[in-house]
Scaffold this motif. Structure first.
Motif, PDB file in Angstrom:
ATOM      1  N   SER A   1      39.897  37.749  38.535  1.00 51.45           N
ATOM      2  CA  SER A   1      38.661  38.437  38.144  1.00 51.45           C
ATOM      3  C   SER A   1      37.809  38.810  39.348  1.00 51.45           C
ATOM      4  O   SER A   1      36.920  39.651  39.237  1.00 51.45           O
ATOM      5  CB  SER A   1      37.856  37.556  37.184  1.00 51.45           C
TER       6      SER A   1
ATOM      7  N   TYR B   1      37.604  42.769  41.804  1.00 50.17           N
ATOM      8  CA  TYR B   1      36.922  43.955  41.299  1.00 50.17           C
ATOM      9  C   TYR B   1      37.314  45.136  42.115  1.00 50.17           C
ATOM     10  O   TYR B   1      37.132  46.232  41.919  1.00 50.17           O
ATOM     11  CB  TYR B   1      35.416  43.729  41.284  1.00 50.17           C
TER      12      TYR B   1
ATOM     13  N   ASN C   1      40.197  33.183  37.145  1.00 46.23           N
ATOM     14  CA  ASN C   1      39.004  33.273  37.967  1.00 46.23           C
ATOM     15  C   ASN C   1      39.303  34.067  39.241  1.00 46.23           C
ATOM     16  O   ASN C   1      38.561  34.981  39.610  1.00 46.23           O
ATOM     17  CB  ASN C   1      38.565  31.840  38.294  1.00 46.23           C
TER      18      ASN C   1
END
Length: 137
Positions: free
Chosen positions: A134, A137, A131
């Motif tokens: 991710s 970005y 998590n």
């Protein structure tokens, strides 16, 4: 040379970010505890290490993406949105583990099964790492 005004500005941002992160962690912990079919507080008070391990893993699993969100967001609203998403993912994942993967996880935790608690904690922490990663970005 030490710039007091610059430090105070940074310290204010720190206090806001840290305070919000602590608030979100507290809210997550409460929501996680009410989402489980067992009473972590009572089990931990009764010296059930499995409950402590499982809850500790969930807390770390949520703190990891919170830390990541703090490092990549530029506003309180964006940080709040990432914290909300991370919390939902953690709670849903724990629910899936309890309902689909290890259907008797609640009983195992209540009975103090350390191996099951470690599995639960590792799942929460592993998911938290993914998590957090991710969010970059």
């Amino acid at each position: 040379m030490f710039d007091v005004a610059y430090f105070l500005d940074g310290a204010l941002h720190f206090v806001i970010a840290f305070g919000l992160a602590c608030l979100f962690l507290t809210v997550f912990k409460w929501l996680y505890q009410i989402s489980t079919p067992y009473d972590e507080r009572a089990l931990i008070a009764a010296n059930n290490p499995a409950a402590g391990i499982a809850l500790g893993g969930a807390i770390i699993g949520f703190a990891l993406p919170l830390a990541s969100a703090l490092s990549v967001t530029v506003s309180v609203i964006e940080f709040t949105a990432w914290a909300l998403l991370a919390g939902v993912i953690q709670i849903v994942a724990a629910f899936i583990v309890r309902r689909l993967i290890v259907r008797d996880m609640a009983v195992r935790i209540e009975e103090g099964n350390i191996a099951s608690a470690i599995y639960s904690a590792a799942t929460s922490i592993g998911l938290g790492l993914l998590n957090a990663a991710s969010m970059t970005y």
